[in-house]
Design a protein around this motif. Structure first.
Motif, PDB file in Angstrom:
ATOM      1  N   VAL A 153      -3.126  78.241  86.247  1.00 16.34           N
ATOM      2  CA  VAL A 153      -3.625  78.065  84.873  1.00 16.34           C
ATOM      3  C   VAL A 153      -2.480  78.255  83.883  1.00 16.34           C
ATOM      4  O   VAL A 153      -2.322  77.470  82.930  1.00 16.34           O
ATOM      5  CB  VAL A 153      -4.765  79.082  84.592  1.00 16.34           C
ATOM      6  CG1 VAL A 153      -5.112  79.105  83.096  1.00 16.34           C
ATOM      7  CG2 VAL A 153      -6.000  78.725  85.403  1.00 16.34           C
ATOM      8  N   PHE A 154      -1.656  79.252  84.125  1.00 15.88           N
ATOM      9  CA  PHE A 154      -0.563  79.535  83.187  1.00 15.88           C
ATOM     10  C   PHE A 154       0.451  78.389  83.180  1.00 15.88           C
ATOM     11  O   PHE A 154       0.876  77.929  82.115  1.00 15.88           O
ATOM     12  CB  PHE A 154       0.118  80.842  83.598  1.00 15.88           C
ATOM     13  CG  PHE A 154       1.160  81.308  82.622  1.00 15.88           C
ATOM     14  CD1 PHE A 154       0.806  82.008  81.470  1.00 15.88           C
ATOM     15  CD2 PHE A 154       2.503  81.046  82.837  1.00 15.88           C
ATOM     16  CE1 PHE A 154       1.774  82.430  80.569  1.00 15.88           C
ATOM     17  CE2 PHE A 154       3.472  81.458  81.937  1.00 15.88           C
ATOM     18  CZ  PHE A 154       3.095  82.160  80.804  1.00 15.88           C
ATOM     19  N   ASP A 157      -1.686  75.192  81.619  1.00 11.23           N
ATOM     20  CA  ASP A 157      -2.264  75.249  80.270  1.00 11.23           C
ATOM     21  C   ASP A 157      -1.353  75.933  79.253  1.00 11.23           C
ATOM     22  O   ASP A 157      -1.510  75.701  78.058  1.00 11.23           O
ATOM     23  CB  ASP A 157      -3.606  75.990  80.322  1.00 11.23           C
ATOM     24  CG  ASP A 157      -4.664  75.172  81.037  1.00 11.23           C
ATOM     25  OD1 ASP A 157      -4.419  73.960  81.256  1.00 11.23           O
ATOM     26  OD2 ASP A 157      -5.719  75.725  81.397  1.00 11.23           O
ATOM     27  N   ARG A 185      -9.640  78.359  85.745  1.00  9.58           N
ATOM     28  CA  ARG A 185     -10.229  78.289  84.392  1.00  9.58           C
ATOM     29  C   ARG A 185     -11.633  78.876  84.383  1.00  9.58           C
ATOM     30  O   ARG A 185     -12.026  79.591  83.469  1.00  9.58           O
ATOM     31  CB  ARG A 185     -10.282  76.826  83.938  1.00  9.58           C
ATOM     32  CG  ARG A 185      -8.957  76.289  83.432  1.00  9.58           C
ATOM     33  CD  ARG A 185      -9.107  74.820  83.157  1.00  9.58           C
ATOM     34  NE  ARG A 185      -7.908  74.219  82.579  1.00  9.58           N
ATOM     35  CZ  ARG A 185      -7.722  72.912  82.495  1.00  9.58           C
ATOM     36  NH1 ARG A 185      -8.627  72.082  82.984  1.00  9.58           N
ATOM     37  NH2 ARG A 185      -6.627  72.427  81.959  1.00  9.58           N
TER      38      ARG A 185
ATOM     39  N   PRO B   8     -11.796  79.366  77.749  1.00 11.09           N
ATOM     40  CA  PRO B   8     -10.373  79.708  77.792  1.00 11.09           C
ATOM     41  C   PRO B   8      -9.446  78.687  77.156  1.00 11.09           C
ATOM     42  O   PRO B   8      -8.368  79.052  76.713  1.00 11.09           O
ATOM     43  CB  PRO B   8     -10.095  79.813  79.289  1.00 11.09           C
ATOM     44  CG  PRO B   8     -11.110  78.929  79.925  1.00 11.09           C
ATOM     45  CD  PRO B   8     -12.315  78.985  79.061  1.00 11.09           C
ATOM     46  N   GLU B   9      -9.882  77.424  77.055  1.00 14.08           N
ATOM     47  CA  GLU B   9      -8.928  76.396  76.619  1.00 14.08           C
ATOM     48  C   GLU B   9      -8.319  76.681  75.241  1.00 14.08           C
ATOM     49  O   GLU B   9      -7.085  76.630  75.101  1.00 14.08           O
ATOM     50  CB  GLU B   9      -9.586  75.005  76.632  1.00 14.08           C
ATOM     51  CG  GLU B   9      -9.814  74.431  78.016  1.00 14.08           C
ATOM     52  CD  GLU B   9     -11.116  74.950  78.628  1.00 14.08           C
ATOM     53  OE1 GLU B   9     -11.816  75.758  77.985  1.00 14.08           O
ATOM     54  OE2 GLU B   9     -11.431  74.564  79.768  1.00 14.08           O
ATOM     55  N   LEU B  12      -5.949  79.581  75.553  1.00 14.27           N
ATOM     56  CA  LEU B  12      -4.725  79.230  76.290  1.00 14.27           C
ATOM     57  C   LEU B  12      -3.826  78.347  75.433  1.00 14.27           C
ATOM     58  O   LEU B  12      -2.601  78.462  75.487  1.00 14.27           O
ATOM     59  CB  LEU B  12      -5.094  78.516  77.600  1.00 14.27           C
ATOM     60  CG  LEU B  12      -5.762  79.400  78.653  1.00 14.27           C
ATOM     61  CD1 LEU B  12      -6.338  78.558  79.779  1.00 14.27           C
ATOM     62  CD2 LEU B  12      -4.759  80.409  79.221  1.00 14.27           C
ATOM     63  N   ARG B  13      -4.486  77.508  74.616  1.00 13.43           N
ATOM     64  CA  ARG B  13      -3.678  76.652  73.733  1.00 13.43           C
ATOM     65  C   ARG B  13      -2.928  77.518  72.718  1.00 13.43           C
ATOM     66  O   ARG B  13      -1.762  77.290  72.423  1.00 13.43           O
ATOM     67  CB  ARG B  13      -4.595  75.643  73.024  1.00 13.43           C
ATOM     68  CG  ARG B  13      -3.828  74.419  72.492  1.00 13.43           C
ATOM     69  CD  ARG B  13      -4.769  73.374  71.909  1.00 13.43           C
ATOM     70  NE  ARG B  13      -5.811  72.982  72.835  1.00 13.43           N
ATOM     71  CZ  ARG B  13      -7.115  73.089  72.578  1.00 13.43           C
ATOM     72  NH1 ARG B  13      -7.539  73.584  71.429  1.00 13.43           N
ATOM     73  NH2 ARG B  13      -7.994  72.701  73.468  1.00 13.43           N
ATOM     74  N   LEU B  15      -2.054  80.477  73.225  1.00  9.24           N
ATOM     75  CA  LEU B  15      -0.986  81.148  73.980  1.00  9.24           C
ATOM     76  C   LEU B  15       0.229  80.234  74.114  1.00  9.24           C
ATOM     77  O   LEU B  15       1.379  80.658  73.985  1.00  9.24           O
ATOM     78  CB  LEU B  15      -1.518  81.507  75.369  1.00  9.24           C
ATOM     79  CG  LEU B  15      -0.905  82.694  76.105  1.00  9.24           C
ATOM     80  CD1 LEU B  15      -1.041  83.966  75.288  1.00  9.24           C
ATOM     81  CD2 LEU B  15      -1.589  82.882  77.449  1.00  9.24           C
ATOM     82  N   ALA B  16      -0.071  78.947  74.358  1.00  8.04           N
ATOM     83  CA  ALA B  16       1.016  77.981  74.521  1.00  8.04           C
ATOM     84  C   ALA B  16       1.745  77.732  73.207  1.00  8.04           C
ATOM     85  O   ALA B  16       2.955  77.472  73.205  1.00  8.04           O
ATOM     86  CB  ALA B  16       0.454  76.668  75.052  1.00  8.04           C
TER      87      ALA B  16
END
Lengths: 203, 371
Positions: A153-154, A157, A185, B8-9, B12-13, B15-16
């Motif tokens: 995932v890391f 994403d 996920r 999570p998306e 996570l975005r 985070l990115a």
């Protein structure tokens, strides 16, 4: 292969030449390897921890040692770009370190950012605090997941690698990498639903 | 926080997209120098580890190759260079003094430690010397000035030919139960399956004299293929007759030796003469000739031929003193030849005639096996 101290020449070496030099025990290749990979290693470790840890340089050193050992053992399949592969090694080392710290129950004590940290962009202080809190929770949740799920995932994403690249880095099929991503996920979602405020009733 | 927030998306975005720190401090020459120094060491260490592993693998490969070559050579030596080398029939357990081993016509002094003895090997002890051997069924102690020769054992017997001197023999009856130990001298044969005894061969004016003394159990003594004595513990027998310390019991038809064996004894001084066949007087020589031929066939491994010759002896001389022995040998030979039905029939015939015969158990087992 590498002229001593010749940085310009170092940068001219391709991945293959760097790998062969490491395998041949040519110590002069170290500077070229550093210049090639330091940025991606630095960034990956930073992203896993969300800040520059006090022992950030130690972790970076560990990543480079792991890279050199893997290259020497000829375990690197050369199927993907050296920088891409280095980011995989870096995230793996960083996640292991983070897990180790979680086990030691130290991670929560380190939430305060070091004073020296310098963000490229800072917003409203309150909003910043909320975002930081959520992201810290995501990192903590990733650490609690199965390593292969969390790292997939890391890598996908957060670091933005393609599934095909991840499959090469983790030495699994693309289908397996995709399966790990989907399961990872889902697992992350399930855990966040519990961990985030108001998530208890969603189970 | 809403349900949507736990997906999570978006997180996570974020985070990115989290801003990375500037690298002004990270790109300092000191930091670079520190890392590069550590990496140089790591490259050197990794290379040395790899070299060590490579050398280790080479050594392992070399040792494995040498072992394989050695094994191959050993196998070739066994198969090719010494194709006729038989399996060991005995081992020398200990020696003291000068003991000479003669193999394939070449003699050499035996050292300490066990040494394999093969068919046809001869062993001689000098004056004051001793040796101890172990065969598959017996422990044999050689006295001084003794000479013997070993033969390849078969299912029925293992044979030790004593030329001169003295041997003390302890036979383990629990091993190879159907096999007899035969000590052959110029004058007689001592046949036994489990006991302790000694045999001496002494020179005399005419030829040699054989002395047998039994410590435990009992032994059969044969001369010219015919039983001449059955000795129990404490009894002795001598081919010189008059020199016997303990009188041996007269041979009886009810007490045949467990294995009628081998060629006729070569002594002309045998004290006990085979009794002539009551039915056909004067046929003893022919009976002995047939019996000897049958034993020789058996010893050559020609079981069917042996059974035929024993059968001929029984049919031609039904009253022969060798009858019981021949019957035993015949059902054994038939069994060895794979003729189990005929062997069982012969065993039943034997049991009918000799209900208490010494081979009754063997005969019963054979008769029952075939049923």
């Amino acid at each position: 292969l590498v002229a001593p101290g010749a940085r310009a020449e170092d940068e001219g070496l391709d991945d293959e030449a760097l790998i062969l030099a490491v395998q041949g025990g040519d110590r002069r290749v170290a500077s070229a390897l550093y210049d090639r990979l330091i940025r991606v290693v630095d960034h990956t470790v930073y992203r896993v921890f969300g800040r520059r840890e006090a022992d950030h340089d130690d972790l970076v050193q560990m990543v480079f040692e792991q890279i050199i050992v893997t290259l020497s053992r000829r375990s690197y399949a050369r199927a993907c770009n050296l920088r891409t592969w280095a980011s995989s090694i870096a995230s793996h080392v960083a996640f292991n370190a983070l897990r180790s710290r979680r086990r030691e129950r130290k991670v929560l004590d380190r939430d305060a950012p070091p004073e020296s940290e310098n963000y490229a962009a800072r917003g409203d202080a309150e909003r910043e605090a909320a975002v930081r809190s959520q992201l810290s929770l995501v990192r903590a949740t990733l650490v609690e997941m199965k390593p292969q799920y969390a790292e997939t995932v890391f890598l996908h994403d957060v670091l933005g690698h393609e599934l095909a690249e991840i499959a090469l880095m983790m030495r699994v099929s693309v289908a397996a990498a995709q399966s790990r991503l989907v399961r990872g996920r889902k697992d992350l979602h399930r855990r966040l639903a519990v961990a985030l405020p108001g998530g208890q009733g969603e189970r | 926080m809403s349900r949507h927030d736990s997906h999570p998306e978006p997180l996570l975005r974020q985070l990115a997209e989290q801003a990375l720190p500037s690298h002004s401090g990270d790109q300092s020459p000191e930091r670079r120098e520190r890392f590069v120094r550590g990496m140089k060491d790591a490259v050197g260490r990794a290379f040395e580890r790899g070299e060590r592993k490579r050398r280790y693998r080479q050594v392992i490969f070399g040792v494995a190759a040498a072992a394989a070559i050695g094994l191959l050579g050993f196998g070739l030596a066994r198969e090719g260079l010494e194709p006729s080398a038989p399996d060991a029939v005995a081992g020398i357990e200990s020696v003291s003094g000068t003991v000479v081993l003669t193999q394939n016509g070449a003699g050499r002094v035996v050292g300490t430690g066990e040494r394999a003895l093969h068919h046809g090997d001869a062993l001689q002890t000098a004056a004051g010397a001793r040796a101890r051997l172990r065969t598959s069924k017996a422990e044999v102690n050689l006295g001084e000035a003794t000479e013997l020769r070993l033969s390849q054992p078969n299912a029925a017997e293992e044979r030790i030919s004593l030329r001169r001197g003295r041997i003390d023999v302890a036979v383990d009856k629990t091993r190879f139960e159907r096999r007899s130990v035969v000590v052959e001298t110029p004058d007689a044969e001592v046949v036994v399956r489990g006991t302790v005894f000694d045999v001496r061969v002494e020179p005399s004016s005419s030829a040699t004299v054989t002395h047998v003394h039994v410590t435990q159990g009992s032994v059969w003594v044969l001369a010219r293929g015919v039983q001449v004595a059955l000795l129990s513990a404490g009894q002795s027998w001598s081919s010189g007759g008059a020199t016997s310390a303990t009188p041996a019991p007269a041979p009886t038809p009810e007490e045949p030796p467990p294995a009628a064996t081998a060629e006729p004894a070569r002594s002309k001084a045998a004290p006990v003469r085979p009794q002539p066949s009551p039915g056909k007087p004067g046929t003893l020589a022919e009976e002995n000739r047939l019996f000897s031929a049958a034993v020789e066939a058996r010893n050559r491994g020609e079981a069917a031929r042996a059974a035929e010759l024993f059968g001929e002896l029984l049919a031609t001389y039904p009253q022969s003193p060798l009858r019981e022995v021949a019957q035993v040998e015949r059902f054994r030979a038939l069994s060895s030849a794979g003729q189990t039905t005929r062997a069982a029939a012969e065993a039943r015939r034997y049991l009918a005639e000799h209900a208490d015969g010494v081979a009754r158990r063997e005969a019963r087992a054979l008769a029952l096996d075939a049923e």
